[in-house]
Scaffold this motif. Structure first.
Motif, PDB file in Angstrom:
ATOM      1  N   LEU A 273       2.386   3.550  -8.859  1.00  0.00           N
ATOM      2  CA  LEU A 273       3.758   3.039  -8.897  1.00  0.00           C
ATOM      3  C   LEU A 273       4.250   2.861 -10.335  1.00  0.00           C
ATOM      4  O   LEU A 273       5.459   2.912 -10.593  1.00  0.00           O
ATOM      5  N   PHE A 274       3.323   2.646 -11.275  1.00  0.00           N
ATOM      6  CA  PHE A 274       3.708   2.318 -12.641  1.00  0.00           C
ATOM      7  C   PHE A 274       3.849   3.538 -13.548  1.00  0.00           C
ATOM      8  O   PHE A 274       4.382   3.428 -14.645  1.00  0.00           O
ATOM      9  N   VAL A 275       3.347   4.678 -13.114  1.00  0.00           N
ATOM     10  CA  VAL A 275       3.228   5.830 -14.014  1.00  0.00           C
ATOM     11  C   VAL A 275       4.560   6.258 -14.595  1.00  0.00           C
ATOM     12  O   VAL A 275       4.680   6.506 -15.791  1.00  0.00           O
ATOM     13  N   ARG A 276       5.594   6.370 -13.777  1.00  0.00           N
ATOM     14  CA  ARG A 276       6.905   6.790 -14.251  1.00  0.00           C
ATOM     15  C   ARG A 276       7.909   5.649 -14.321  1.00  0.00           C
ATOM     16  O   ARG A 276       9.106   5.867 -14.419  1.00  0.00           O
ATOM     17  N   GLY A 277       7.392   4.421 -14.272  1.00  0.00           N
ATOM     18  CA  GLY A 277       8.284   3.272 -14.315  1.00  0.00           C
ATOM     19  C   GLY A 277       8.503   2.711 -12.933  1.00  0.00           C
ATOM     20  O   GLY A 277       9.167   3.337 -12.105  1.00  0.00           O
ATOM     21  N   ILE A 278       7.954   1.539 -12.668  1.00  0.00           N
ATOM     22  CA  ILE A 278       8.023   0.931 -11.339  1.00  0.00           C
ATOM     23  C   ILE A 278       9.431   0.410 -11.070  1.00  0.00           C
ATOM     24  O   ILE A 278      10.136  -0.036 -11.982  1.00  0.00           O
ATOM     25  N   SER A 279       9.842   0.462  -9.822  1.00  0.00           N
ATOM     26  CA  SER A 279      11.177  -0.029  -9.460  1.00  0.00           C
ATOM     27  C   SER A 279      11.201  -1.555  -9.501  1.00  0.00           C
ATOM     28  O   SER A 279      10.158  -2.214  -9.395  1.00  0.00           O
ATOM     29  N   ASN A 280      12.376  -2.117  -9.653  1.00  0.00           N
ATOM     30  CA  ASN A 280      12.515  -3.575  -9.685  1.00  0.00           C
ATOM     31  C   ASN A 280      12.037  -4.200  -8.379  1.00  0.00           C
ATOM     32  O   ASN A 280      11.428  -5.277  -8.371  1.00  0.00           O
ATOM     33  N   ARG A 281      12.307  -3.529  -7.266  1.00  0.00           N
ATOM     34  CA  ARG A 281      11.894  -4.066  -5.965  1.00  0.00           C
ATOM     35  C   ARG A 281      10.374  -4.121  -5.841  1.00  0.00           C
ATOM     36  O   ARG A 281       9.809  -5.150  -5.432  1.00  0.00           O
ATOM     37  N   ASP A 282       9.708  -3.022  -6.207  1.00  0.00           N
ATOM     38  CA  ASP A 282       8.247  -2.986  -6.090  1.00  0.00           C
ATOM     39  C   ASP A 282       7.594  -3.974  -7.049  1.00  0.00           C
ATOM     40  O   ASP A 282       6.626  -4.659  -6.692  1.00  0.00           O
ATOM     41  N   TYR A 283       8.124  -4.054  -8.272  1.00  0.00           N
ATOM     42  CA  TYR A 283       7.532  -4.988  -9.229  1.00  0.00           C
ATOM     43  C   TYR A 283       7.754  -6.431  -8.799  1.00  0.00           C
ATOM     44  O   TYR A 283       6.871  -7.280  -8.932  1.00  0.00           O
ATOM     45  N   GLY A 284       8.930  -6.718  -8.283  1.00  0.00           N
ATOM     46  CA  GLY A 284       9.204  -8.071  -7.809  1.00  0.00           C
ATOM     47  C   GLY A 284       8.268  -8.496  -6.696  1.00  0.00           C
ATOM     48  O   GLY A 284       7.820  -9.646  -6.648  1.00  0.00           O
ATOM     49  N   ALA A 285       7.951  -7.569  -5.785  1.00  0.00           N
ATOM     50  CA  ALA A 285       7.034  -7.885  -4.682  1.00  0.00           C
ATOM     51  C   ALA A 285       5.640  -8.216  -5.207  1.00  0.00           C
ATOM     52  O   ALA A 285       4.980  -9.136  -4.703  1.00  0.00           O
ATOM     53  N   LEU A 286       5.188  -7.492  -6.226  1.00  0.00           N
ATOM     54  CA  LEU A 286       3.868  -7.766  -6.811  1.00  0.00           C
ATOM     55  C   LEU A 286       3.891  -9.063  -7.619  1.00  0.00           C
ATOM     56  O   LEU A 286       2.966  -9.883  -7.529  1.00  0.00           O
ATOM     57  N   ARG A 287       4.930  -9.261  -8.395  1.00  0.00           N
ATOM     58  CA  ARG A 287       5.035 -10.445  -9.247  1.00  0.00           C
ATOM     59  C   ARG A 287       5.122 -11.732  -8.437  1.00  0.00           C
ATOM     60  O   ARG A 287       4.537 -12.762  -8.822  1.00  0.00           O
ATOM     61  N   ASP A 288       5.819 -11.698  -7.311  1.00  0.00           N
ATOM     62  CA  ASP A 288       6.057 -12.911  -6.535  1.00  0.00           C
ATOM     63  C   ASP A 288       4.990 -13.167  -5.471  1.00  0.00           C
ATOM     64  O   ASP A 288       5.077 -14.168  -4.758  1.00  0.00           O
ATOM     65  N   ASN A 289       4.010 -12.288  -5.342  1.00  0.00           N
ATOM     66  CA  ASN A 289       2.936 -12.474  -4.367  1.00  0.00           C
ATOM     67  C   ASN A 289       2.083 -13.669  -4.778  1.00  0.00           C
ATOM     68  O   ASN A 289       1.589 -13.743  -5.908  1.00  0.00           O
ATOM     69  N   GLU A 290       1.902 -14.621  -3.876  1.00  0.00           N
ATOM     70  CA  GLU A 290       1.165 -15.842  -4.218  1.00  0.00           C
ATOM     71  C   GLU A 290      -0.294 -15.586  -4.563  1.00  0.00           C
ATOM     72  O   GLU A 290      -0.952 -16.398  -5.230  1.00  0.00           O
ATOM     73  N   PHE A 291      -0.837 -14.448  -4.139  1.00  0.00           N
ATOM     74  CA  PHE A 291      -2.237 -14.118  -4.442  1.00  0.00           C
ATOM     75  C   PHE A 291      -2.398 -13.366  -5.755  1.00  0.00           C
ATOM     76  O   PHE A 291      -3.501 -12.955  -6.095  1.00  0.00           O
ATOM     77  N   ARG A 292      -1.326 -13.134  -6.477  1.00  0.00           N
ATOM     78  CA  ARG A 292      -1.335 -12.550  -7.823  1.00  0.00           C
ATOM     79  C   ARG A 292      -2.098 -11.221  -7.901  1.00  0.00           C
ATOM     80  O   ARG A 292      -3.110 -11.116  -8.576  1.00  0.00           O
ATOM     81  N   PRO A 293      -1.618 -10.194  -7.252  1.00  0.00           N
ATOM     82  CA  PRO A 293      -2.325  -8.905  -7.269  1.00  0.00           C
ATOM     83  C   PRO A 293      -2.385  -8.252  -8.641  1.00  0.00           C
ATOM     84  O   PRO A 293      -3.285  -7.448  -8.897  1.00  0.00           O
ATOM     85  N   LEU A 294      -1.457  -8.568  -9.535  1.00  0.00           N
ATOM     86  CA  LEU A 294      -1.475  -7.946 -10.859  1.00  0.00           C
ATOM     87  C   LEU A 294      -2.540  -8.540 -11.772  1.00  0.00           C
ATOM     88  O   LEU A 294      -2.884  -7.953 -12.796  1.00  0.00           O
TER      89      LEU A 294
END
Length: 451
Positions: A273-294
Motif C-alpha cells: 500500500l505504501f510503495v506508490r503513496g498510500i491513500s488517506n483512507r488506508d493510512y487513517g485506518a492503520l493509524r487509528d487502529n487501537e492495536f497499532r499495526p504500524l
C-alpha cells in the motif's frame, strides 16, 4: 569610398576568421554543451531473499503514463482527453497540475501509475492527439508475501523532503527523479544506500527548445546487490496467522548462533500500500487502529517483563553462591519486608519450594528472598549480561532500549535513593523494569546456550 569599403570588408573578413578559425574550438564546445544533455538513469533496486532463497522484496514491471509540460501546447485539452481515456477524477487532475507547477518544464510528471495493459494501449493508440504524453514501462517494488514481512523488511515509498535532508548532495539528483522510491522502515531503510545501487547516465541530443531528438550514448546503471536475511517465510506466515486478531508479538531464535528465524508483530499491514503513496483512507485506518499495526512491537514495544526475569535472578543467585538450588523457602502467600507485605500471585502460597520448584510454579515469595540476597546490583549485572536494557545492532526501525534499573539510574532519573521495595519489584519484573520481546528472546537464548 572604395577605401572605406575595402577597410570594411577587411575588418569583416578578420572577424569571420576569428570566429571560424581561431575561436572555432571554443564555440564548438559551447554549441555541444547546448546540444548535448546528460540525464540520470535510475538503477534497479537489489532484491531481498529469506533464508530459504524465497524473494520477499522484488521488482516488477509496471506501466505508467507521464506528461512532459514543455511538449504540451494545450494542457487543459490534453488533461480533458486523459480524463476520459483513463477515468481520472478531480483529485488526480489536481495532483498532476500541482506537480507541473513544482517541476521544470522538461521533467516528466506521472499522470497515472500502474496502469493496465488496456489503458496503456488506449493511450498509445491516441498518441497523435496527445502531444507530450508518454506511456512507459518501469520497475516498481513489490512484496510477494504482503503482511508477513511488513515490519522487518519494511517498504519503500516516494521521496520526501526529510529523505532529501538526510542524503548527501551527490545523491540528491537521483532522488529527485520522478517517482523514485527509497526505503522508509526496516531493512529497506537500514540498507537503503546499498540496495539502491548506482545511477547511470544517458547522453541525448536536444533541440533549441530542449526536446530530446536522439540518444547518443548510455552509461548503464549498477543495480543494487541482492540481500539475504535469516527469517523463514513459512515460519513468518505461520506466526502471523496464529496471532491474527490479537495485539501481540512473537520471536523464534536459533540459540546456537543467534539467527532470528521468525519475528512477527500483530496486527500487521500490507506494505504494498505504501510503495506508490498510500491513500488517506488506508493510512487513517492503520493509524487509528487501537492495536497499532504500524508499530513493530517486537522491538519498539517496552513492557514489564514480569516473571520471565526470574530465570536471570536464579542464575545470579547460583553464580554468586548465595543460594543452593536444593535450599527451600517457605511461601505462605506473602512476605513482610520493612513493614510492608509483598504478595505472591498464589494467595494461599506454594508451601516450601526449592529453586526448580520456584521456577516451575513461578513463586514470587521465593524470588523475593533471592532478591534480598543478591541485591539490585546483582539483579542489574545479570540482566545486563543477558541483554536487557540494550539496543541491538539489527536492521529494524526505532528499537526500544527498555530499562534495566540500577541505583545510579534512579538517582539520575528521579534524584532519589534506591529502596528495598524497588529491589523486590525488580525481582519479579515489575516496578521500573521494562523489556522488549527481542530482548527477552535474547535473554532466553543466552540462558539456553550458556553464552
Amino acid at each position: 569610398m572604395g577605401g572605406v569599403m575595402t577597410t570594411f570588408v577587411g575588418v569583416l573578413g578578420l572577424r569571420m576568421w576569428q570566429l571560424g578559425v581561431r575561436d572555432a574550438d571554443q564555440y564548438y564546445l559551447l554549441a555541444e554543451e547546448n546540444r548535448i544533455s546528460l540525464r540520470l538513469v535510475p538503477p534497479n533496486r537489489g532484491r531481498i531473499y529469506d533464508r530459504a532463497g524465497k524473494i520477499v522484496a522484488d521488482n516488477e514491471q509496471a506501466f505508467r503514463i507521464t506528461l512532459v509540460r514543455e511538449e504540451v501546447e494545450d494542457l487543459e485539452d490534453v488533461l480533458a482527453k486523459l480524463r476520459r481515456l483513463l477515468g481520472l477524477d478531480d483529485e488526480a487532475i489536481f495532483k498532476v497540475k500541482s506537480q507541473i507547477e513544482q517541476a521544470s518544464g522538461f521533467a516528466p510528471i506521472t499522470v497515472k501509475d500502474r496502469v493496465t495493459w488496456e489503458e496503456l494501449s488506449i493511450v498509445a493508440v491516441n498518441a497523435p492527439a496527445l502531444p507530450g504524453i508518454h506511456p512507459e514501462m518501469v520497475l516498481s517494488r513489490v512484496y510477494p508475501f504482503g503482511p508477513d514481512f511488513a515490519h522487518q523488511v519494511g517498504y519503500v515509498g516516494p521521496v520526501s523532503e526529510n529523505d532529501l535532508k538526510e542524503e548527501d548532495d551527490a545523491a540528491e539528483p537521483l532522488l529527485r527523479l520522478p517517482d523514485f522510491e527509497v526505503g522508509k522502515i526496516g531493512i529497506e531503510r537500514r540498507h537503503e544506500r546499498a540496495l539502491r545501487g548506482l545511477p547511470g547516465t544517458r547522453r541525448v541530443e536536444v533541440n533549441v527548445s530542449g526536446r530530446t531528438m536522439r540518444e547518443l550514448a548510455l552509461d548503464p546503471p549498477t543495480a543494487g546487490p541482492d540481500m539475504q536475511i535469516t527469517l523463514d517465510h513459512h515460519l513468518q506466515n505461520f506466526m502471523r496467522v496464529r496471532l491474527e486478531g490479537q495485539s501481540a508479538a512473537a520471536i523464534v531464535m536459533d540459540v546456537t548462533n543467534g539467527d532470528v528465524l521468525g519475528c512477527t508483530s500483530a496486527p500487521s499491514f500490507d506494505p504494498n500500500l505504501f510503495v506508490r503513496g498510500i491513500s488517506n483512507r488506508d493510512y487513517g485506518a492503520l493509524r487509528d487502529n487501537e492495536f497499532r499495526p504500524l508499530s513493530d512491537k517486537t522491538v519498539q514495544g517496552a513492557y514489564p517483563p514480569g516473571s520471565t526475569v526470574k530465570m536471570s535472578n536464579a542464575l545470579a543467585a547460583l553464580e554468586s553462591g548465595v543460594m543452593d538450588p536444593a535450599e527451600t523457602v517457605a511461601c505462605n502467600g506473602y512476605v513482610e519486608i520493612s513493614g510492608r507485605r509483598f504478595h505472591c500471585w498464589k494467595r494461599g502460597g506454594h508451601g516450601r519450594v526449592d529453586m526448580v520448584g520456584a521456577l516451575r510454579e513461578s513463586c514470587d515469595v521465593y524470588f523475593y528472598e533471592v532478591a534480598q540476597r543478591i541485591g539490585i546490583d546483582g539483579i542489574f549485572a545479570m540482566n545486563d549480561r543477558l541483554g536487557l536494557g540494550q539496543k541491538y545492532d539489527l536492521p529494524l526501525s526505532s528499537m526500544a532500549r527498555g530499562n534495566n534499573p540500577s541505583r545510579e539510574w534512579k538517582q539520575q532519573k528521579y534524584g532519589q535513593d534506591w529502596l528495598i521495595g524497588d529491589t523486590i519489584n525488580a525481582s519479579i519484573g515489575q516496578g521500573f523494569t521494562l523489556a522488549s520481546p527481542i530482548q527477552l528472546a535474547t535473554m532466553a537464548a543466552r540462558l539456553a546456550s550458556g553464552t
